[in-house]
Each structure stands twice: as C-alpha cells, then as structure tokens.
Design a protein around this motif. Structure first.
Motif, PDB file in Angstrom:
ATOM      1  N   SER A  76     -14.555  45.777 -18.427  1.00  0.00           N
ATOM      2  CA  SER A  76     -14.994  44.695 -17.554  1.00  0.00           C
ATOM      3  C   SER A  76     -14.123  44.608 -16.308  1.00  0.00           C
ATOM      4  O   SER A  76     -14.602  44.239 -15.239  1.00  0.00           O
ATOM      5  CB  SER A  76     -14.967  43.367 -18.313  1.00  0.00           C
ATOM      6  OG  SER A  76     -13.655  43.067 -18.757  1.00  0.00           O
ATOM      7  N   VAL A  77     -12.842  44.935 -16.429  1.00  0.00           N
ATOM      8  CA  VAL A  77     -11.957  44.922 -15.265  1.00  0.00           C
ATOM      9  C   VAL A  77     -12.413  45.964 -14.247  1.00  0.00           C
ATOM     10  O   VAL A  77     -12.430  45.712 -13.038  1.00  0.00           O
ATOM     11  CB  VAL A  77     -10.501  45.184 -15.698  1.00  0.00           C
ATOM     12  CG1 VAL A  77      -9.579  45.233 -14.489  1.00  0.00           C
ATOM     13  CG2 VAL A  77     -10.038  44.117 -16.679  1.00  0.00           C
ATOM     14  N   VAL A  78     -12.797  47.131 -14.725  1.00  0.00           N
ATOM     15  CA  VAL A  78     -13.289  48.180 -13.835  1.00  0.00           C
ATOM     16  C   VAL A  78     -14.573  47.734 -13.149  1.00  0.00           C
ATOM     17  O   VAL A  78     -14.760  47.944 -11.941  1.00  0.00           O
ATOM     18  CB  VAL A  78     -13.519  49.484 -14.627  1.00  0.00           C
ATOM     19  CG1 VAL A  78     -14.039  50.583 -13.708  1.00  0.00           C
ATOM     20  CG2 VAL A  78     -12.236  49.927 -15.310  1.00  0.00           C
ATOM     21  N   GLN A  79     -15.454  47.095 -13.897  1.00  0.00           N
ATOM     22  CA  GLN A  79     -16.716  46.644 -13.320  1.00  0.00           C
ATOM     23  C   GLN A  79     -16.500  45.532 -12.296  1.00  0.00           C
ATOM     24  O   GLN A  79     -17.147  45.511 -11.247  1.00  0.00           O
ATOM     25  CB  GLN A  79     -17.650  46.176 -14.434  1.00  0.00           C
ATOM     26  CG  GLN A  79     -18.106  47.298 -15.351  1.00  0.00           C
ATOM     27  CD  GLN A  79     -18.933  46.799 -16.515  1.00  0.00           C
ATOM     28  OE1 GLN A  79     -18.911  45.618 -16.842  1.00  0.00           O
ATOM     29  NE2 GLN A  79     -19.669  47.699 -17.151  1.00  0.00           N
ATOM     30  N   ILE A  80     -15.588  44.615 -12.594  1.00  0.00           N
ATOM     31  CA  ILE A  80     -15.289  43.549 -11.631  1.00  0.00           C
ATOM     32  C   ILE A  80     -14.719  44.141 -10.347  1.00  0.00           C
ATOM     33  O   ILE A  80     -15.086  43.736  -9.232  1.00  0.00           O
ATOM     34  CB  ILE A  80     -14.313  42.533 -12.252  1.00  0.00           C
ATOM     35  CG1 ILE A  80     -15.001  41.766 -13.384  1.00  0.00           C
ATOM     36  CG2 ILE A  80     -13.802  41.559 -11.194  1.00  0.00           C
ATOM     37  CD1 ILE A  80     -14.077  40.843 -14.137  1.00  0.00           C
TER      38      ILE A  80
END
Length: 263
Positions: A76-80
């Motif tokens: 999710s950090v990568v997507q954000i």
C-alpha cells in the motif's frame, strides 16, 4: 496436458491456435504453452502464514477467544507513492498548459513531456512495478537539471519559480526531497512486494515499435533470452515449475511453499 508427447509441429500448431508465438525449440514452445495454461487456470488462494504477520494478540469477546493479526502491508505504501507521483505529474502537465500560449522557446512542451513521464512512472508504481519508481527517479533528475537551467526565469514551467540568492539551494532541496519520498519504498519495502519486469501492455507497445522500426530494438534482441526457461520438479510435491536457464540458487515452490536449492 502432457506436451512432451507431442511433436514440435503439433506444439507450434497449438501456439498458433492460442495466438502465441510459434518460434523457438521444443522446450521453449512447451514452456510457452504451460505459461498460457497457468494464466488461464484459477489462481490458488493465498493463506496467511506466520512469516507475513507482525504479531498476534489474544482478546476475549463474549467469552470466546479470538486471534487478531496485524499484517505488514508495504504494498500500500508503494501504491500511495504512485498516486502522489501521478498527482504531481498532472500538476506539471497543467502548469505546462498554462504557459503554452506565451511560450516561444519550447519550455511548455518540455514540461509537458516531463509531466507525462511522471504520470507514466506513477501508473507503473501503482501497479506495483519497481520500474515505475526507478523511472520516476530518473525523471526527477532530469526535471531538476532543467529547473537549475531555468532558475533565473521567475515564471517558467521548468523552474520552481523562486528567484533569489538561495534559488539554487531551494531548487536542489525540492528535487532532493521529492527523490527521497520516491526512494523510500525502495529502501524500506520488502523486495518481494514489487513486481519484476515490465507489464504486458508495455511489452506490446515495444513489440509494435520493433515491428515498424527499420532497425532492431534492444528489447527484441534480448526478448528470447529473457523468456528462456527450463522446467524442474519440486523436491517435495513434484510439481513442475519454471526457472531461468542456468539459474542456480534457492527457489520456492508455488504449490507447497517448500524452498529448495537448484544446482
């Protein structure tokens, strides 16, 4: 299906019927058909294991014990980060359009290309590809160089719009901060959370460009080498899995999860 019992001509006929490439020797054609079978077959449901859980805590609800797990979802950090890159790219495109009517030196067009590059890198990052973050970092370096080159122009789509004694330092600070934000997932996230290689649509675009190009592209020269794999069997469950030709090291069976060494 037992593809080994078929002749090379039969295997190539199957590839043609499925819309796959028919070039290569028998081993390559068999691997191509197996990959197509895997893509069309239902994917197994991933069961959480102790390795991907940070901790578990026992709590009581109505007298019944329940296990609560908190997982480390770095994806999710990568997507954000990818969404932030896309928003920044759209902002750069918007700024380039504001200057398009009064621009005489092509600055707006360069800014438009840079903004589009940010959007493209952000899309790849949202999809989980490590390539997207690398592409964004390269774009930030190029954008920072243009920002320094046009630092004396107060209103320019390529500069930070800050003129003064500390303008160079301010520009370097902005570029460095953006690069740090983009690089954080690369430095902190588990490498297994990233997708390797490139998406299929990008490969299709490059293949199309290679088809119309008068000279062979680098991608087409390396494509066969990338796809060269061999089939081995898991030492525990005997399930077939594919590894690159000449690979030596540990592999993990997707069926049983057992790790073993390929020599």
């Amino acid at each position: 299906m037992d593809y080994d019992s078929h002749t090379l001509l039969d295997l190539k006929t199957m590839c043609k019927e499925r819309g796959l490439r028919v070039s290569g020797n028998k081993a390559e054609v068999v691997i191509r058909l197996m990959e197509d079978d895997e893509a069309k077959s239902p994917q197994p449901v991933s069961i959480p294991t102790q390795q991907n859980m940070q901790f578990g805590q026992q709590q009581m609800y109505g007298g019944q014990p329940q296990q609560i797990f908190i997982t480390n979802n770095t994806t999710s950090v990568v997507q954000i980060t990818g969404f932030l890159i896309i928003l920044y790219g759209l902002f750069r495109i918007f700024v380039s359009m504001l200057f398009s009517e009064s621009d005489e030196g092509g600055e707006s067009f360069i800014a438009l290309v840079i903004g589009t590059s940010f959007v493209f890198g952000g899309i790849l990052s949202v999809q989980g590809y490590r390539l997207g973050l690398y592409f964004t970092l390269v774009t930030l370096v190029i954008s920072g160089m243009f920002s320094l080159a046009y630092i004396d122009e107060y209103w320019s789509p390529l500069s930070v719009g800050h003129v003064g004694d500390d303008s160079v330092g301010f520009s370097l600070f902005c570029s460095g901060l953006c690069m740090l934000i983009v690089a954080m997932p690369l430095l902190t996230a588990d490498p297994s959370n990233f997708k390797t290689g490139t998406p299929n649509y990008l490969k299709a675009i490059v293949d199309m460009a290679d088809f119309v190009s008068p000279v062979p592209l680098v991608w087409s020269e390396q494509k066969d080498a990338v796809e060269a794999k061999v089939v081995i069997n898991c030492t525990t469950c005997k399930s077939p899995l594919k590894v690159p030709v000449g690979y030596k090291g540990n592999v993990k069976c997707p069926s049983c999860g057992e790790k073993f060494e390929v020599k």
